[in-house]
Write a protein that holds these residues in place. Structure first.
Motif: not given
Length: 305
Positions: A296, A245, A241, A292, A234, A300
């Motif tokens: 990133r 997550g 997040g 993920i 997250g 997120l």
């Protein structure tokens, strides 16, 4: 197959909500206070044991839950005042070693007080049974209550963080703790409030899961790893997040364990598919985390470095 998918999807959401209750407090402590607290999982465990004990004393799960929340809040305040306050300015390695030692001490105390055998508590009669959802699909009422409670906490946290003065201080502290302190905010008191509130959320998660899972001395360690995965996915320091997550981890973990062996049967013998599915399913959340982070690195909803 559709009913099974919906059933497991709801189970995944319920697991995600519980992970959020744990990860929300942890992300406040880890993301804002920059404090690595491996003992967060044992507070979740203590919350589960307390609700079992209070339910045995009072005969009421609702009253036991009402007693568990202030009890875990008080535990958080005591731990912060006696131990964690002295570690804020120490290196992360010192924090890891100190909190890991606390995990071992609390786990042994739990074994001495409540024993090593798994315990359980029944949900209140009004929340027992199941309700029809779609067609012949029925779902336990208490699990729906867990989902509703988790969503209510998520909305409440969002309102506190985005609409209140203490939320403004939290967001500012996450960006620049020194500047917030220079502007007159009592950082020490803010940290105490954050830590105690995070402990209460972990205790609440333990109290909510007690009627669903068995309560045992190892339950805090296994869930702590997933809580850290949730925070990384997250974005460190982001409650939004942590919520996203937690739902992702809960759904992927549950669906992977349920449908992994079924999918593998298309290319493998049933016994081999079952064995391989059990081995691969726990890895799915880490594959998700790696994917993920590859896209990133800050998570997120994490702030860009």
């Amino acid at each position: 197959m559709t009913s099974l998918f919906l059933l497991q999807l709801l189970n995944g959401v319920q697991l995600g909500v519980l992970l959020f209750l744990i990860a929300a407090g942890l992300t406040l402590v880890f993301g804002i206070m920059d404090f690595v607290n491996l003992a967060h999982g044992v507070i979740y465990m203590v919350g589960a044991y307390l609700v079992v004990m209070f339910a045995g004393l009072t005969g009421s799960y609702g009253l036991a839950l009402a007693l568990t929340l202030p009890a875990t809040l008080a535990i958080g305040l005591v731990l912060e005042a006696l131990i964690f306050r002295r570690l804020y300015d120490r290196p992360h390695l010192d924090q890891v070693l100190a909190t890991f030692g606390l995990v071992m001490v609390v786990t042994e105390l739990v074994k001495i007080i409540w024993g090593q055998s798994p315990l359980s508590v029944l949900p209140p009669d009004a929340l027992s049974g199941s309700v029809p959802l779609v067609g012949a699909l029925r779902y336990p009422v208490f699990r729906l209550v867990v989902i509703a409670a988790g969503l209510a906490v998520a909305v409440g946290l969002w309102l506190v963080i985005t609409r209140t003065r203490i939320g403004m201080q939290l967001r500012a502290g996450a960006s620049n703790r020194a500047m917030v302190g220079a502007l007159g905010v009592d950082i020490g008191r803010l940290f105490t409030v954050i830590f105690a509130f995070g402990a209460m959320l972990a205790g609440f998660a333990g109290a909510m899961v007690a009627p669903i899972l068995s309560v045992d001395p190892g339950m805090g360690e296994s869930v702590l790893i997933l809580a850290f995965v949730v925070i990384v996915i997250g974005g460190i320091g982001s409650v939004k997040g942590a919520f996203a997550g937690a739902l992702l981890v809960g759904i992927v973990d549950t669906l992977g364990r349920s449908f992994g062996p079924i999918i593998l049967r298309a290319v493998m013998e049933p016994s081999a598919a079952a064995q391989t599915g059990r081995v691969l399913a726990p890895m799915l959340v880490y594959v998700l985390m790696a994917a993920i982070l590859a896209a990133r690195p800050q998570g997120l909803f994490g702030a860009r470095p």
